[in-house]
Scaffold this motif. Structure first.
Motif, PDB file in Angstrom:
ATOM      1  N   ASP A   1       5.601 -31.003  -1.341  1.00  0.00           N
ATOM      2  CA  ASP A   1       4.669 -31.354  -0.270  1.00  0.00           C
ATOM      3  C   ASP A   1       4.634 -30.302   0.829  1.00  0.00           C
ATOM      4  O   ASP A   1       5.667 -29.960   1.424  1.00  0.00           O
ATOM      5  CB  ASP A   1       5.046 -32.705   0.341  1.00  0.00           C
TER       6      ASP A   1
ATOM      7  N   THR B   1       1.798 -35.811  -0.070  1.00  0.00           N
ATOM      8  CA  THR B   1       1.137 -36.516  -1.172  1.00  0.00           C
ATOM      9  C   THR B   1       1.451 -38.007  -1.256  1.00  0.00           C
ATOM     10  O   THR B   1       0.666 -38.758  -1.832  1.00  0.00           O
ATOM     11  CB  THR B   1       1.535 -35.886  -2.520  1.00  0.00           C
ATOM     12  N   TRP B   2       2.573 -38.455  -0.714  1.00  0.00           N
ATOM     13  CA  TRP B   2       3.025 -39.821  -0.984  1.00  0.00           C
ATOM     14  C   TRP B   2       2.052 -40.876  -0.474  1.00  0.00           C
ATOM     15  O   TRP B   2       1.590 -41.740  -1.236  1.00  0.00           O
ATOM     16  CB  TRP B   2       4.420 -40.047  -0.413  1.00  0.00           C
ATOM     17  N   THR B   3       1.713 -40.820   0.804  1.00  0.00           N
ATOM     18  CA  THR B   3       0.799 -41.830   1.353  1.00  0.00           C
ATOM     19  C   THR B   3      -0.558 -41.749   0.674  1.00  0.00           C
ATOM     20  O   THR B   3      -1.169 -42.781   0.353  1.00  0.00           O
ATOM     21  CB  THR B   3       0.650 -41.662   2.871  1.00  0.00           C
TER      22      THR B   3
ATOM     23  N   LYS C   1       9.867 -45.643   2.493  1.00  0.00           N
ATOM     24  CA  LYS C   1       9.169 -45.397   1.237  1.00  0.00           C
ATOM     25  C   LYS C   1       9.118 -46.671   0.391  1.00  0.00           C
ATOM     26  O   LYS C   1       8.093 -46.985  -0.225  1.00  0.00           O
ATOM     27  CB  LYS C   1       9.855 -44.269   0.471  1.00  0.00           C
TER      28      LYS C   1
ATOM     29  N   GLN D   1       5.626 -48.628  -0.638  1.00  0.00           N
ATOM     30  CA  GLN D   1       5.281 -48.844  -2.044  1.00  0.00           C
ATOM     31  C   GLN D   1       5.100 -50.328  -2.342  1.00  0.00           C
ATOM     32  O   GLN D   1       4.158 -50.726  -3.040  1.00  0.00           O
ATOM     33  CB  GLN D   1       6.365 -48.274  -2.955  1.00  0.00           C
TER      34      GLN D   1
ATOM     35  N   SER E   1       9.363 -36.541  -3.110  1.00  0.00           N
ATOM     36  CA  SER E   1       8.379 -37.462  -3.681  1.00  0.00           C
ATOM     37  C   SER E   1       8.948 -38.134  -4.918  1.00  0.00           C
ATOM     38  O   SER E   1       9.892 -37.645  -5.537  1.00  0.00           O
ATOM     39  CB  SER E   1       7.101 -36.702  -4.045  1.00  0.00           C
ATOM     40  N   TYR E   2       8.356 -39.249  -5.298  1.00  0.00           N
ATOM     41  CA  TYR E   2       8.827 -39.961  -6.486  1.00  0.00           C
ATOM     42  C   TYR E   2       8.494 -39.186  -7.751  1.00  0.00           C
ATOM     43  O   TYR E   2       7.378 -38.678  -7.917  1.00  0.00           O
ATOM     44  CB  TYR E   2       8.188 -41.347  -6.560  1.00  0.00           C
TER      45      TYR E   2
ATOM     46  N   TYR F   1       5.233 -39.703 -10.223  1.00  0.00           N
ATOM     47  CA  TYR F   1       3.937 -39.033 -10.092  1.00  0.00           C
ATOM     48  C   TYR F   1       4.089 -37.528  -9.873  1.00  0.00           C
ATOM     49  O   TYR F   1       3.213 -36.746 -10.268  1.00  0.00           O
ATOM     50  CB  TYR F   1       3.079 -39.656  -8.991  1.00  0.00           C
TER      51      TYR F   1
ATOM     52  N   ASN G   1      17.482 -40.700  -2.109  1.00  0.00           N
ATOM     53  CA  ASN G   1      16.199 -40.122  -1.756  1.00  0.00           C
ATOM     54  C   ASN G   1      16.395 -38.605  -1.751  1.00  0.00           C
ATOM     55  O   ASN G   1      17.280 -38.087  -1.069  1.00  0.00           O
ATOM     56  CB  ASN G   1      15.786 -40.621  -0.370  1.00  0.00           C
TER      57      ASN G   1
END
Length: 223
Positions: free
Chosen positions: A10, A18-20, A59, A63, A116-117, A120, A153
């Motif tokens: 990111d 990118t997450w949101t 986070k 989610q 990020s997760y 994705y 995390n």
């Protein structure tokens, strides 16, 4: 000698976080009614800003609100591929593409290390030609992805721990490796210091100041 090029994602590879965006775009397609919960997500963000909750908990809450307590893996995969396509089309810094290509040509193993997760981020990494992804994990049971982090995390000192754990899993000795690390954020200072070459990319002011003091290269991949 193992040559590794490790990239944050990111705002290093991508123009923006990118997450949101992933949560909102996925909710818009899969469960539009959940967009009405965005004010609650904002409240959670305020709680994080006030240090009432941690980044990992924020986070998980976001989610759960926008994707649900759990989501079927096929739905998550479909959302990840859809989102990765959009990021690949218009969300990747031109300089990042050039550097990724240059590192690949030079024989580096390309590794994405991101908070990020992974479910994705891996889809984005695949489109960009990465060899491996180190990312925040999620709890998975019975074909479902839960709104709960598995392990740490992948942020700050935890990111370096996870990189080192990955090296051990791969049977790669640090003393037999040459590592380049790219990041935009001062939270990655532990990994930047650990690498043989640290590069501050599109750095925010704290990282720019840190890079100037510590002699790390500073690059602008946005222009």
């Amino acid at each position: 000698m193992n040559h590794l090029a490790v990239y944050d994602m990111d705002k290093t590879i991508t123009y923006s976080p990118t997450w949101t965006r992933f949560l909102v775009e996925t909710a818009r397609v899969e469960s539009p009614w959940r967009l009405g919960l965005l004010p609650v997500v904002a409240l959670a963000g305020a709680a994080y800003a006030l240090r009432l909750i941690g980044r990992a908990r924020l986070k998980e809450i976001a989610q759960r609100l926008l994707l649900g307590r759990r989501i079927p893996e096929p739905v998550a995969e479909r959302a990840a591929q859809r989102f990765a396509g959009r990021i690949d089309d218009s969300g990747v810094c031109a300089g990042a593409r050039r550097q990724i290509a240059a590192d690949r040509e030079a024989g580096y193993r390309l590794v994405m290390a991101t908070a990020s997760y992974g479910f994705y981020a891996e889809a984005i990494a695949a489109r960009l030609g990465f060899d491996a992804v180190i990312a925040t994990g999620v709890v998975r049971t019975d074909g479902m992805i839960h709104a709960k982090i598995a392990g740490e995390n992948c942020y700050g000192p935890a990111k370096l721990r996870m990189i080192e754990a990955w090296l051990a899993e791969q049977g790669i000795a640090r003393r037999e490796s040459y590592v380049r690390f790219y990041s935009d954020h001062a939270s990655d200072a532990p990994a930047l210091e650990w690498a043989d070459v640290g590069i501050a990319v599109n750095p925010h002011p704290p990282l720019r100041a840190m890079a100037e003091v510590r002699g790390w290269s500073i690059e602008d991949w946005v222009r």
